[in-house]
Design a protein around this motif. Structure first.
Motif, short mmCIF file in Angstrom:
data_model
loop_
_atom_site.label_atom_id
_atom_site.label_comp_id
_atom_site.label_asym_id
_atom_site.label_seq_id
_atom_site.Cartn_x
_atom_site.Cartn_y
_atom_site.Cartn_z
N PHE A 157 1.25 7.80 3.56
CA PHE A 157 1.60 8.96 3.18
C PHE A 157 1.80 9.56 4.36
N ASP A 170 -4.80 10.68 2.02
CA ASP A 170 -5.44 9.60 2.84
C ASP A 170 -6.15 9.01 2.25
N LYS A 198 0.67 -1.21 0.15
CA LYS A 198 0.01 0.10 0.19
C LYS A 198 0.65 1.00 0.06
N PRO A 199 0.22 2.18 -0.75
CA PRO A 199 1.20 3.51 -0.51
C PRO A 199 1.31 4.37 0.67
N ILE A 219 4.45 10.67 0.24
CA ILE A 219 3.89 9.41 -0.67
C ILE A 219 4.27 8.29 -1.03
N LEU A 238 5.66 4.11 -1.67
CA LEU A 238 5.04 2.97 -1.90
C LEU A 238 6.20 2.53 -1.73
N CYS A 248 -4.86 6.70 -0.25
CA CYS A 248 -3.62 6.04 0.28
C CYS A 248 -4.53 4.61 1.00
#
Lengths: 313, 350
Positions: free
Chosen positions: A7, A271, A4-5, A48, A50, A274
């Motif tokens: 933040f 948010d 998951k990305p 951000i 990843l 993400c």
């Protein structure tokens, strides 16, 4: 969690940039806003992550400014052309005037889509991850023409063609997107979304339009499921309610605070993405190569001039 | 050892993340990895901070290169001695200084534009071809005449034409002036590009003597003589375009430019007054009509608000204007005989 990305930006940091941008924009009567936007994007992109690696925004304020000037000049000439056309038409019969008005509306509608694509292309082309550039190929004119043709069909079908048009535009966008030398691909079909759209369309009036939020959420999930790059997939399960509370929440924040809660809206949006997005799949980073540099340096001008919001700063 | 640090390297050719060792030299940073045939050297002077990262580290690049070096917080602390840009953590140096400089520069440029724009826009206005001006003017008149009747147009054989010709006789290159009376109870009169003057019936009713009407007509002809309609058009169009470009697409921008445009138009009103007095004097006509008309309008407006608001709003009678009009009263003949004046007043009743 690996897929998951994430933040890692804090609201306080966003506010710091926000106020700084606001102050400098006011004293420069707005000219600073291009550099301000760039600053905000650089910050957001770099927060951000990843798979542990942060994104990078490599655009400059100067590019945005020059792009804006070009678009302003173009727009100025276009407006003059239409004014002259309207005056010339007025000396003929009424029909001509109506035709000019129609031509004007069509032109500006097309420009809306062209500008949106150009702005996306600029932003995507200035995004890097692990040092590798993303790229949006394809032509803004083709995108705009596709949109115009599609809008015509949407009009004569009382809106039922809409999911087909949306899928066509998405397909065009993703089929022409690349990460380095690795292409994205999109295999969605309009008819697969049509049933969902039809339900929302039929329920539009009884639900006072709320059914469209439900449809949009379904569409977002659908687009994600049908997009991939290499062995990487995208999952974005979103419920209509979640999407609704994001959009309407941000709208209310903006209105009630006269813009001062904009950073909160930004954080909510990032948010949201993400939290909902998962990007599973093996990505062999050593095999992905850098592609040649993008040549368009000022694609966001039109969008900026027409005030088109392409999302996220 | 403090001189050796670690980092992550992205060479910009593939997406692979490579762990590297960093050696801090005097002028340059040496970046090395076991898998590399030879080390890379990045000169401190060439290095740019691409981003400051959430963990306290930074992402660095060398000039416009594609490669990226990611370092952690501790390495950043040590490298900061050699690379000034790392010391500021994104906080803009001289922020307040730049803010003030930016404000001053903007104010200076703004003042220059405000002062220089009228001269430039006047030049541009002269460049507009006559045919286009007439087309714009005709379109504007057609717009105004929507939903109402044209009572009469000035011509060689009617009273309106006779009065107009008399007033405009002394104009060096008289353009084709066409006066139209529209059947609307509004108290107002306009001049448009291309030589059109529109008078609303309400104004004709409000004027109590031919000299008052002649004064208003002379004032509007004065606007035409001085090319005010096209000059105002260019001035205002340019202003609104500029403010949209500066402030973005907001209503605030158009409001601001409207305020400035009105400031400009006050000069035009004074100029038109002067021109009106001259025209009437040259035609050997009584010149006090306009002043009397204004005085009565203001009196009426005080006791019956709204009755004269339109005219006063679009032709703001500042105290300077009033004074100048009063001081320049000259005796002359009546603009029209009382018979013809009464006939003119009935123009909308036929």
């Amino acid at each position: 969690m690996h897929d998951k990305p994430a933040f890692t930006g804090r609201l306080g940091e966003i506010y710091g940039i926000f106020f700084r941008n606001l102050l400098l924009s006011i004293v420069t009567l707005g000219i600073y806003r291009f550099w301000g936007k760039t600053r905000m994007r650089r910050f957001l992109w770099s927060r951000i992550l990843l798979r542990g690696e942060p994104f990078e925004y490599s655009g400059t304020g100067r590019e945005l400014f020059v792009g804006f000037l070009k678009a302003a000049g173009f727009f100025f000439l276009l407006i003059i052309a239409f004014v002259l056309l309207r005056i010339w038409a007025a000396s003929y019969q009424q029909g001509f005037g109506k035709f000019v008005d129609w031509a004007q509306s069509v032109t500006f509608l097309a420009l809306l889509y062209i500008g949106t694509f150009a702005a996306l292309r600029y932003r995507i082309g200035r995004t890097r991850w692990c040092g590798i550039r993303f790229a949006q190929m394809g032509s803004a004119w083709t995108y705009g023409l596709t949109a115009l043709r599609g809008l015509f069909l949407v009009g004569i079908t009382f809106g039922l063609y809409a999911p087909f048009l949306n899928v066509r535009l998405r397909a065009y966008q993703f089929d022409h997107m690349k990460f380095g030398t690795e292409p994205f691909s999109f295999d969605g079909k309009g008819r697969e979304l049509f049933k969902t759209f039809l339900v929302a369309w039929l329920l539009f009036i009884p639900t006072l339009g709320m059914s469209m939020f439900w449809y949009s959420a379904r569409a977002m999930s659908y687009y994600a499921e049908h997009t991939r790059i290499g062995a990487v997939r995208f999952h974005m399960p979103v419920s209509g309610w979640q999407y609704f509370s994001l959009m309407v929440g941000n709208l209310l924040l903006g209105i009630l605070s006269l813009g001062f809660l904009a950073p909160v809206a930004t954080k909510r949006t990032v948010d949201f993405w993400c939290r909902r997005l998962t990007v599973p799949g093996e990505l062999d980073l050593a095999a992905i190569r850098q592609a040649a540099a993008a040549t368009d340096r000022s694609g966001e001008g039109l969008a900026s001039f027409l005030d088109i919001d392409v999302g996220l700063g | 050892m403090k001189q050796q640090q670690t980092g992550w390297f992205f060479d910009g050719e593939t997406g692979e993340r490579q762990p590297v060792l960093l050696q801090l030299g005097d002028e340059a940073l040496t970046i090395n990895s076991d898998r590399w045939p030879s080390a890379r050297q990045w000169r401190y002077a060439d290095m740019i901070v691409a981003d400051f990262l959430a963990d306290g580290g930074a992402r660095l690049q060398a000039s416009d290169g594609e490669a990226r070096l990611v370092i952690g917080a501790s390495a950043l602390g040590i490298l900061a001695d050699h690379i000034p840009a790392l010391r500021h953590r994104g906080r803009q140096r001289f922020f307040w200084g730049r803010l003030i400089a930016g404000a001053a520069a903007t104010a200076a440029i703004g003042a220059l534009c405000y002062l220089g724009w009228p001269a430039l826009s006047d030049r541009l206005a002269e460049l507009i071809p006559e045919a286009l001006l007439e087309a714009i003017g005709d379109a504007a008149v057609a717009d105004m005449a929507q939903g109402t009747r044209v009572c009469g147009v000035s011509a060689a054989d009617n009273i309106l034409g006779e009065l107009t010709t008399r007033i405009a006789a002394s104009v060096p290159t008289p353009q084709h002036v066409r006066v139209r009376v529209l059947d609307t109870p509004v108290v107002n009169a306009f001049a448009t590009p291309g030589g059109n003057i529109v008078v609303f019936r309400g104004l004709l009713d409000k004027a109590e003597s031919p000299d008052e009407f002649a004064g208003v007509l002379a004032h509007e002809i004065g606007h035409l003589v001085k090319h005010h309609p096209q000059r105002l058009l260019v001035r205002y169009s340019g202003l609104s375009l500029l403010s949209v470009a500066l402030l973005g697409n907001t209503n605030f921008a158009t409001l601001g430019s409207l305020v400035v445009a009105l400031a400009y138009s006050r000069d035009f009103e004074s100029e038109a007054d002067e021109e009106a007095i001259e025209l009437l004097a040259e035609a050997k006509l009584e010149t006090g009509g306009l002043a009397r008309f204004f005085a009565r309008l203001e009196r009426d407006e005080k006791y019956d608000p709204g009755s004269a608001l339109r005219y006063l709003a679009s032709h703001p009678p500042t105290s300077e204007r009033r004074n100048r009009l009063e001081q320049n009263r000259r005796i002359g003949a009546a603009a029209l005989s009382s018979g013809k004046w009464q006939e003119l007043r009935r123009i909308c009743r036929s």
